[in-house]
Scaffold this motif. Structure first.
Motif, PDB file in Angstrom:
ATOM      1  N   PRO A 146       0.823  -1.219   0.000  1.00  0.00           N
ATOM      2  CA  PRO A 146       0.000   0.000   0.000  1.00  0.00           C
ATOM      3  C   PRO A 146       0.857   1.270   0.000  1.00  0.00           C
ATOM      4  N   GLY A 147       0.352   2.317  -0.649  1.00  0.00           N
ATOM      5  CA  GLY A 147       1.043   3.600  -0.695  1.00  0.00           C
ATOM      6  C   GLY A 147       0.661   4.494   0.476  1.00  0.00           C
ATOM      7  N   LYS A 148       1.137   5.728   0.435  1.00  0.00           N
ATOM      8  CA  LYS A 148       0.984   6.616   1.589  1.00  0.00           C
ATOM      9  C   LYS A 148      -0.453   7.068   1.790  1.00  0.00           C
ATOM     10  N   LEU A 149      -1.234   7.142   0.724  1.00  0.00           N
ATOM     11  CA  LEU A 149      -2.634   7.523   0.883  1.00  0.00           C
ATOM     12  C   LEU A 149      -3.379   6.491   1.722  1.00  0.00           C
ATOM     13  N   LEU A 150      -3.100   5.211   1.505  1.00  0.00           N
ATOM     14  CA  LEU A 150      -3.758   4.155   2.273  1.00  0.00           C
ATOM     15  C   LEU A 150      -3.180   4.065   3.682  1.00  0.00           C
ATOM     16  N   ARG A 151      -1.863   4.216   3.795  1.00  0.00           N
ATOM     17  CA  ARG A 151      -1.225   4.094   5.110  1.00  0.00           C
ATOM     18  C   ARG A 151      -1.579   5.264   6.036  1.00  0.00           C
ATOM     19  N   ALA A 152      -2.083   6.370   5.440  1.00  0.00           N
ATOM     20  CA  ALA A 152      -2.494   7.514   6.265  1.00  0.00           C
ATOM     21  C   ALA A 152      -3.897   7.336   6.827  1.00  0.00           C
ATOM     22  N   ASN A 153      -4.535   6.199   6.580  1.00  0.00           N
ATOM     23  CA  ASN A 153      -5.889   5.956   7.103  1.00  0.00           C
ATOM     24  C   ASN A 153      -5.900   6.104   8.623  1.00  0.00           C
ATOM     25  N   ALA A 169      -1.238  12.099 -10.363  1.00  0.00           N
ATOM     26  CA  ALA A 169      -1.194  11.880  -8.915  1.00  0.00           C
ATOM     27  C   ALA A 169      -2.252  12.724  -8.208  1.00  0.00           C
ATOM     28  N   LEU A 170      -2.520  13.915  -8.742  1.00  0.00           N
ATOM     29  CA  LEU A 170      -3.536  14.782  -8.155  1.00  0.00           C
ATOM     30  C   LEU A 170      -4.918  14.147  -8.247  1.00  0.00           C
ATOM     31  N   ASN A 171      -5.184  13.483  -9.364  1.00  0.00           N
ATOM     32  CA  ASN A 171      -6.460  12.777  -9.504  1.00  0.00           C
ATOM     33  C   ASN A 171      -6.609  11.687  -8.450  1.00  0.00           C
ATOM     34  N   THR A 172      -5.495  11.035  -8.104  1.00  0.00           N
ATOM     35  CA  THR A 172      -5.538   9.992  -7.078  1.00  0.00           C
ATOM     36  C   THR A 172      -5.821  10.592  -5.707  1.00  0.00           C
ATOM     37  N   LEU A 173      -5.261  11.780  -5.449  1.00  0.00           N
ATOM     38  CA  LEU A 173      -5.499  12.432  -4.165  1.00  0.00           C
ATOM     39  C   LEU A 173      -6.978  12.742  -3.954  1.00  0.00           C
ATOM     40  N   GLY A 176      -8.833  10.536  -1.518  1.00  0.00           N
ATOM     41  CA  GLY A 176      -8.713  10.874  -0.104  1.00  0.00           C
ATOM     42  C   GLY A 176      -9.470  12.130   0.261  1.00  0.00           C
ATOM     43  N   LEU A 177      -9.553  13.088  -0.679  1.00  0.00           N
ATOM     44  CA  LEU A 177     -10.240  14.345  -0.404  1.00  0.00           C
ATOM     45  C   LEU A 177     -11.752  14.166  -0.337  1.00  0.00           C
ATOM     46  N   GLU A 178     -12.287  13.376  -1.238  1.00  0.00           N
ATOM     47  CA  GLU A 178     -13.738  13.231  -1.329  1.00  0.00           C
ATOM     48  C   GLU A 178     -14.286  12.174  -0.380  1.00  0.00           C
ATOM     49  N   PRO A 192     -12.494   1.638   2.467  1.00  0.00           N
ATOM     50  CA  PRO A 192     -12.934   2.924   3.019  1.00  0.00           C
ATOM     51  C   PRO A 192     -11.766   3.648   3.694  1.00  0.00           C
ATOM     52  N   LEU A 193     -11.712   4.965   3.522  1.00  0.00           N
ATOM     53  CA  LEU A 193     -10.631   5.764   4.087  1.00  0.00           C
ATOM     54  C   LEU A 193     -11.196   6.808   5.034  1.00  0.00           C
ATOM     55  N   ASP A 194     -10.485   7.022   6.120  1.00  0.00           N
ATOM     56  CA  ASP A 194     -10.828   8.072   7.091  1.00  0.00           C
ATOM     57  C   ASP A 194      -9.574   8.920   7.283  1.00  0.00           C
ATOM     58  N   ILE A 195      -9.467   9.984   6.484  1.00  0.00           N
ATOM     59  CA  ILE A 195      -8.213  10.736   6.402  1.00  0.00           C
ATOM     60  C   ILE A 195      -8.501  12.229   6.524  1.00  0.00           C
ATOM     61  N   LEU A 196      -7.579  12.929   7.198  1.00  0.00           N
ATOM     62  CA  LEU A 196      -7.546  14.391   7.140  1.00  0.00           C
ATOM     63  C   LEU A 196      -6.324  14.785   6.320  1.00  0.00           C
ATOM     64  N   MET A 197      -6.518  15.651   5.344  1.00  0.00           N
ATOM     65  CA  MET A 197      -5.412  16.041   4.483  1.00  0.00           C
ATOM     66  C   MET A 197      -5.028  17.489   4.766  1.00  0.00           C
ATOM     67  N   LEU A 198      -3.757  17.709   5.061  1.00  0.00           N
ATOM     68  CA  LEU A 198      -3.192  19.048   5.194  1.00  0.00           C
ATOM     69  C   LEU A 198      -2.239  19.267   4.032  1.00  0.00           C
ATOM     70  N   ALA A 199      -2.427  20.345   3.285  1.00  0.00           N
ATOM     71  CA  ALA A 199      -1.590  20.611   2.111  1.00  0.00           C
ATOM     72  C   ALA A 199      -1.030  22.020   2.190  1.00  0.00           C
ATOM     73  N   THR A 200       0.122  22.206   1.577  1.00  0.00           N
ATOM     74  CA  THR A 200       0.729  23.533   1.480  1.00  0.00           C
ATOM     75  C   THR A 200       1.009  23.841   0.021  1.00  0.00           C
TER      76      THR A 200
END
Length: 736
Positions: A146-153, A169-173, A176-178, A192-200
């Protein structure tokens, strides 16, 4: 749910949590409340600001709202022991394995992603492990990493510089956003993912990212600190942590902060030194003090030359070798008080830009200045009191009267009683008016000296000329005309394509073709393709290469009419302005511009160059040729000869013809000669477009035929629309 956990932490943390999150940050209370409210709501957060404003540090601090939690041991998605629902946990259950628990530290619940061309969707969702795939089979979950999007669950995904994330890659993000479920690779399971995304990201994110991404974020913007005292506190606190007793005294810190802030307001700087740059500058000063450098000026200057120049982002027309050091010198002289300027009237940058534009565009001032005709210039100032130069002279006159009128009045024999009389007041007013008339010539001379001291004008062989700094003011004045925000340069086709704008970013992969460069081969994608094809060895059919967005370089030559009819309606100035604006726009993307002028014959006014400074310096001095013919054909010929001196396949070659009249030379057939030269230029691969100025003398049909032969376009415009036409042509020529 993650939102409930964060809400409880913020609600129970009180003031202590706020102090811990924002310690060392000078953020307004309202902005702090918005940040905490956004986190408590479970909303994804996008922090914008210039480099060095503390975006990433703040995002790291915000991650401290997480705490340690219990998870299923070995689960890559951090499933809760009460509800182990991911495919890995379900597979373990199916094999009869006992579910064990472990404590996941808060710091391990944060996964970081760095935006850049190397980031691919598989870094986020995951990919097959080649060795595991050979052992367990392609369909086994054990073969999937698994990649970082899944591991950030059940945690936070921190995306630094989201504006640099490639489109795929943005389309993949977006998964997690939706929210909702994610499907990975060839597997049918929905995760299913339960993630909070912080971006800069930089402030250009709002122009670059699609609305589908932006609408999932709350946005907070950090800027450069407006409060000088706040910036001093940050510098002092940083030095206290790094050096014993801080090393630098308050006066050193004050001057350093003044210098850093001075770079942000310099007229040739688009983005000055950031707060982070200021911290590095003062740290270097402290190190110099530690090794024994005690002289304050040497300390400040030595640290500045090592820390500041490379941190400046200059306006495109100013970005030449050595310019950054000169700007730092200017700021240092201002702050350290080493300039020896006499007392003078203060003028804003906008005043100076408007004055320079008037001087170069209006012949009634430009000609006397160029010829050094002081008396004529004085008469023009008196005749046109509403002009920018006259207003500057008037302010200079008031300053001189304020300085000298007191001495003049002392020589008057007026008594105190007489001064209270109306007659005395009238005499005084007459005397002051006479003083104003007498001092106006002195004020004009002082104004010219002031402009020389400010390096706006410089002495030439016969009179005054516009200087390099004056050219910079002019380019600053004209640069808002260059609109580029609506252009976007990412390739959309899988193989890449030439665009009006392109930054060379990786935008995809495709199969290898004969002629592709070896350095473009993507080993990761090649191995992935071989595994998908179930090969034990890599074959030619498996080799994948990265593709990039490509922008074609263009060399432009403006062929400009200087015959006498261009004097009407300030057409010559608008043509000059158009050439400068085109050069500014071209310089942003590595294009070059040259200028050829024609009337009876033709001359190269400006060789093909990428420097707007050089082009502007030459163009502003162009003069009309009185009582001259219009030899369009010879202008095209001269433009073709100029292109011939710049061969080598660097760029495509495009000519833009600007004229307001009919071809009148050479005999016996001026029009046929112009068409013949256009045909010869087209055979050499030169494209031609025409800008026909709306006049009764214009030969629109001839211009249409020339543009048709040159496979270009024709613009039929008024004088004030000329700049817009040239900018449109630059964009269209880049796409064609």
């Amino acid at each position: 749910m993650l939102r409930d956990e964060i809400f409880g932490t913020i609600r129970g943390g009180g003031k202590g949590l706020s102090e811990r999150l924002f310690q060392g940050f000078e953020i307004e209370e309202e902005q702090k409340e918005v940040l905490l409210a956004s986190l408590a709501s479970g909303h994804h957060l996008l922090i914008l600001g210039p480099p060095g404003s503390g975006k990433t540090v703040l995002a790291d601090r915000l991650c401290s709202v997480l705490s340690d939690i219990e998870v299923v041991e070995g689960c890559p998605l951090n499933c809760s022991p009460e509800h182990p629902s991911c495919p890995w946990c379900l597979e373990a259950k199916a094999h009869g394995k006992q579910i064990k628990t472990q404590v996941l530290p808060a710091k391990n619940r944060i996964k970081r992603v760095q935006g850049g061309g190397e980031l691919v969707p598989e870094d986020l969702t995951g990919a097959l492990d080649p060795e595991a795939a050979l052992l367990y089979g392609l369909r086994s979950l054990s073969a999937f990493s698994p990649g970082k999007l899944l591991r950030a669950n059940r945690g936070i995904l921190l995306v630094d510089l989201i504006d640099r994330v490639p489109e795929r890659a943005l389309n993949t993000l977006l998964f997690g956003l939706e929210g909702g479920s994610v499907t990975i690779g060839a597997y049918e399971e929905k995760i299913p993912l339960d993630i909070l995304m912080l971006a800069t990201g930089s402030q250009k994110v709002l122009e670059i990212l699609p609305l589908a991404v932006l609408e999932n974020f709350d946005i907070i913007t950090l800027g450069q600190l407006a409060d000088m005292d706040a910036e001093k506190r940050i510098v002092t606190a940083n030095l206290a942590q790094t050096y014993h007793d801080g090393i630098l005294d308050s006066d050193d810190i004050s001057k350093a902060v003044d210098i850093v802030r001075g770079t942000r307001t310099h007229h040739e700087v688009e983005r000055g030194v950031s707060t982070r740059g200021g911290l590095r500058y003062t740290e270097l000063m402290a190190s110099l003090r530690e090794v024994g450098l005690s002289d304050q000026e040497k300390l400040i200057r030595g640290g500045a030359y090592g820390s500041l120049p490379h941190r400046l982002q200059l306006a495109p027309h100013c970005d030449v070798p050595g310019k950054r050091d000169l700007i730092v010198d200017d700021v240092l002289d201002d702050v350290l008080g080493t300039k020896t300027d006499r007392k003078q009237v203060s003028f804003s940058k906008d005043d100076m830009m408007s004055l320079v534009e008037e001087i170069v565009s209006d012949d009634k001032f430009r000609t006397p200045l160029k010829c050094g005709a002081f008396d004529l210039l004085l008469k023009r100032v008196q005749r046109f009191p509403d002009s920018k130069l006259a207003q500057m002279v008037s302010r200079m006159t008031d300053e001189m009267i304020e300085l000298y009128s007191e001495d003049l009045m002392k020589s008057d024999s007026l008594t105190e009683d007489l001064l209270n009389d109306v007659e005395a007041a009238r005499k005084r007013d007459e005397r002051l008016e006479q003083l104003r008339r007498d001092k106006q010539a002195d004020a004009l001379a002082e104004t010219l000296e002031f402009l020389e001291r400010e390096r706006v004008l410089e002495r030439g062989t016969t009179g005054w000329e516009i200087s390099k700094r004056g050219v910079s003011f002019l380019l600053d004045k004209l640069s808002p005309n260059v609109e580029t925000s609506n252009l976007y340069g990412y390739g959309k086709h899988s193989t890449g394509k030439k665009l009006s704008i392109g930054e060379g970013r990786e935008v995809g992969v495709r199969h290898f073709r004969f002629g592709d460069r070896y350095k473009d081969v993507s080993f990761k994608d090649t191995l992935r393709e071989a595994i998908r094809n179930r090969r034990q060895e890599v074959t030619k059919d498996d080799i994948m290469v990265t593709t990039k967005d490509i922008r074609a370089k263009i060399d432009f030559v403006l062929v400009l009419d200087l015959s006498g009819t261009m004097r009407q309606l300030e057409k010559l100035w608008h043509a000059k302005e158009s050439a400068i604006v085109l050069s500014l726009a071209a310089a942003q993307y590595g294009d070059r511009v040259g200028v050829v002028t024609f009337s009876n014959l033709a001359d190269v006014a400006v060789d093909i160059t990428s420097s707007p400074q050089k082009l502007t310096k030459r163009v502003v001095d162009l003069e009309l040729h009185k009582n001259a013919f219009t030899n369009i054909g010879y202008g095209i010929l001269k433009g073709s000869q100029l292109f011939a001196r710049h061969r080598g396949g660097r760029a495509s070659q495009h000519m833009i013809l600007i004229s307001d009249g009919d071809a009148t030379a050479p005999d016996p057939s001026p029009k046929r000669y112009a068409l013949r030269q256009a045909t010869m230029a087209a055979k050499k691969g030169i494209t031609i477009s025409c800008v026909c100025i709306n006049e009764q003398s214009s030969d629109v049909e001839l211009m249409k035929r020339i543009s048709r032969i040159g496979k270009g376009r024709i613009y039929y415009v008024g004088t004030e629309e000329m700049s817009t036409a040239l900018l449109d042509e630059r964009i269209t020529a880049g796409i064609s």
